[in-house]
Scaffold this active site. Sequence first.
Site, PDB file in Angstrom:
ATOM      1  N   GLU A  44      27.118  25.250  10.050  1.00 46.08           N
ATOM      2  CA  GLU A  44      25.739  24.867   9.747  1.00 46.08           C
ATOM      3  C   GLU A  44      25.693  23.880   8.587  1.00 46.08           C
ATOM      4  O   GLU A  44      26.069  24.237   7.472  1.00 46.08           O
ATOM      5  CB  GLU A  44      24.932  26.110   9.386  1.00 46.08           C
ATOM      6  CG  GLU A  44      23.480  25.829   9.050  1.00 46.08           C
ATOM      7  CD  GLU A  44      22.710  27.090   8.715  1.00 46.08           C
ATOM      8  OE1 GLU A  44      21.472  27.082   8.844  1.00 46.08           O
ATOM      9  OE2 GLU A  44      23.341  28.094   8.312  1.00 46.08           O
TER      10      GLU A  44
ATOM     11  N   GLU B 189      22.110  24.065  -2.070  1.00 47.87           N
ATOM     12  CA  GLU B 189      22.876  25.292  -1.866  1.00 47.87           C
ATOM     13  C   GLU B 189      24.383  25.057  -1.861  1.00 47.87           C
ATOM     14  O   GLU B 189      25.154  25.944  -2.208  1.00 47.87           O
ATOM     15  CB  GLU B 189      22.438  25.973  -0.564  1.00 47.87           C
ATOM     16  CG  GLU B 189      20.970  26.394  -0.582  1.00 47.87           C
ATOM     17  CD  GLU B 189      20.553  27.123   0.677  1.00 47.87           C
ATOM     18  OE1 GLU B 189      21.328  27.991   1.144  1.00 47.87           O
ATOM     19  OE2 GLU B 189      19.464  26.844   1.202  1.00 47.87           O
TER      20      GLU B 189
ATOM     21  N   ASP C 137      19.682  23.680  11.705  1.00 48.00           N
ATOM     22  CA  ASP C 137      18.580  24.475  11.156  1.00 48.00           C
ATOM     23  C   ASP C 137      17.494  23.513  10.686  1.00 48.00           C
ATOM     24  O   ASP C 137      17.749  22.635   9.846  1.00 48.00           O
ATOM     25  CB  ASP C 137      19.113  25.318   9.995  1.00 48.00           C
ATOM     26  CG  ASP C 137      18.080  26.263   9.395  1.00 48.00           C
ATOM     27  OD1 ASP C 137      16.967  25.795   9.071  1.00 48.00           O
ATOM     28  OD2 ASP C 137      18.392  27.447   9.212  1.00 48.00           O
TER      29      ASP C 137
ATOM     30  N   HIS D  95      16.921  23.045   6.781  1.00 44.59           N
ATOM     31  CA  HIS D  95      17.898  22.195   6.099  1.00 44.59           C
ATOM     32  C   HIS D  95      17.783  20.747   6.562  1.00 44.59           C
ATOM     33  O   HIS D  95      17.923  19.812   5.762  1.00 44.59           O
ATOM     34  CB  HIS D  95      19.306  22.721   6.349  1.00 44.59           C
ATOM     35  CG  HIS D  95      19.537  24.094   5.819  1.00 44.59           C
ATOM     36  ND1 HIS D  95      19.496  24.385   4.478  1.00 44.59           N
ATOM     37  CD2 HIS D  95      19.796  25.269   6.449  1.00 44.59           C
ATOM     38  CE1 HIS D  95      19.727  25.676   4.298  1.00 44.59           C
ATOM     39  NE2 HIS D  95      19.908  26.227   5.478  1.00 44.59           N
TER      40      HIS D  95
ATOM     41  N   HIS E 150      18.564  27.025  14.686  1.00 46.38           N
ATOM     42  CA  HIS E 150      17.673  27.827  13.842  1.00 46.38           C
ATOM     43  C   HIS E 150      16.352  27.103  13.621  1.00 46.38           C
ATOM     44  O   HIS E 150      16.341  25.886  13.418  1.00 46.38           O
ATOM     45  CB  HIS E 150      18.292  28.062  12.462  1.00 46.38           C
ATOM     46  CG  HIS E 150      19.256  29.190  12.408  1.00 46.38           C
ATOM     47  ND1 HIS E 150      20.015  29.467  11.289  1.00 46.38           N
ATOM     48  CD2 HIS E 150      19.598  30.136  13.320  1.00 46.38           C
ATOM     49  CE1 HIS E 150      20.777  30.518  11.511  1.00 46.38           C
ATOM     50  NE2 HIS E 150      20.548  30.935  12.742  1.00 46.38           N
TER      51      HIS E 150
ATOM     52  N   ARG F 136      10.117  27.045   4.630  1.00 50.67           N
ATOM     53  CA  ARG F 136      10.982  28.160   5.035  1.00 50.67           C
ATOM     54  C   ARG F 136      10.196  29.388   5.509  1.00 50.67           C
ATOM     55  O   ARG F 136      10.744  30.470   5.637  1.00 50.67           O
ATOM     56  CB  ARG F 136      11.988  28.539   3.949  1.00 50.67           C
ATOM     57  CG  ARG F 136      13.309  29.034   4.566  1.00 50.67           C
ATOM     58  CD  ARG F 136      14.454  29.107   3.596  1.00 50.67           C
ATOM     59  NE  ARG F 136      15.718  29.167   4.318  1.00 50.67           N
ATOM     60  CZ  ARG F 136      16.916  29.161   3.754  1.00 50.67           C
ATOM     61  NH1 ARG F 136      17.022  29.090   2.431  1.00 50.67           N
ATOM     62  NH2 ARG F 136      18.013  29.204   4.485  1.00 50.67           N
TER      63      ARG F 136
ATOM     64  N   GLU G 134      15.069  31.956  11.656  1.00 53.36           N
ATOM     65  CA  GLU G 134      15.640  32.410  10.387  1.00 53.36           C
ATOM     66  C   GLU G 134      14.736  31.868   9.280  1.00 53.36           C
ATOM     67  O   GLU G 134      14.859  30.714   8.877  1.00 53.36           O
ATOM     68  CB  GLU G 134      17.067  31.915  10.182  1.00 53.36           C
ATOM     69  CG  GLU G 134      17.689  32.485   8.901  1.00 53.36           C
ATOM     70  CD  GLU G 134      19.016  31.835   8.545  1.00 53.36           C
ATOM     71  OE1 GLU G 134      20.015  32.558   8.472  1.00 53.36           O
ATOM     72  OE2 GLU G 134      19.032  30.602   8.332  1.00 53.36           O
TER      73      GLU G 134
END
Length: 277
Positions: free
Chosen positions: A152, A158, A185, A188, A211, A217, A246
């Site tokens: 991912e 992060e 995702d 991101h 995702h 988020r 997610e």
Amino acid sequence: MKLSMVVTAQQTQFAAATFSGDLHHNLSVLKQMGYTGAELAIRDPKQIDLPSLSALVSELGLAVPAIGTGQAWNDEGLSFTASDPSIRQAAIERIKSHLPLAAHFDAVVIIGLIRGVLKPGDSHEQAMEWLRSALKDCSQAAEDAGVRLALEPINRYETSLINTVAQGMDLIDAVGSQNFGLLLDTFHMNIEEPIIEDSLRLCNERIFHFHVADSNRWSPGSGHLDFPSILRTLIDTGYSGFISGEFLPLPDVHTAGEKNLAYLKPILEDIYGNLSG
């Protein structure tokens, strides 16, 4: 298009693990809501009773499209790019320990933050060499087990190791295994990709899992992402796997799960309706 949600099999510190707590209860709730899949976040497969889990999933008629492994980083500090070689090896062995479970469920094994972060004193070049080496090792073991791995791309806040789709595709070339692809995702991607749709087209058949979370988020429909355009492009690439939620369990886990389903289903029905028309 099949819809799933992330469910943790063990307690975790990860805030965006949407369904956390009693596994039997959470899987039953997902089924009642109308989901057809449960992406299982598992820290240590050795602590999972596979026959019981398999019986539960089968009883509920759920698929397990993917297995998340990030808790090994969040809760234990295991990492492919740790300076300590024993930690790197432990991370590799942990991923390999997921393979029998993944093979049983025909699930993708996700490589998230178990890739690690760049630590003071380590160069980016060295960290990437450790990462490539670990992924080659794990991909070979996964190929032998008939399992696919999906890394991912994660936003820069992060980790600094593989933030974008383009970097992920370069890593795929370096690893050189057909069973190694990407998990994309939308949360991101919103941070790192100039145009999400263009990045989806860059991946095509290397999208192994997907995702969804909105720009904040929260569940899709809570922010500013154009999910009709994103999902139409995803389907145009030929992707036919699960779309897995997610996102933060806000305002609460049940509302978030229901809103995700209520928002995405009409979009997908419209896309498929237009395709069939």
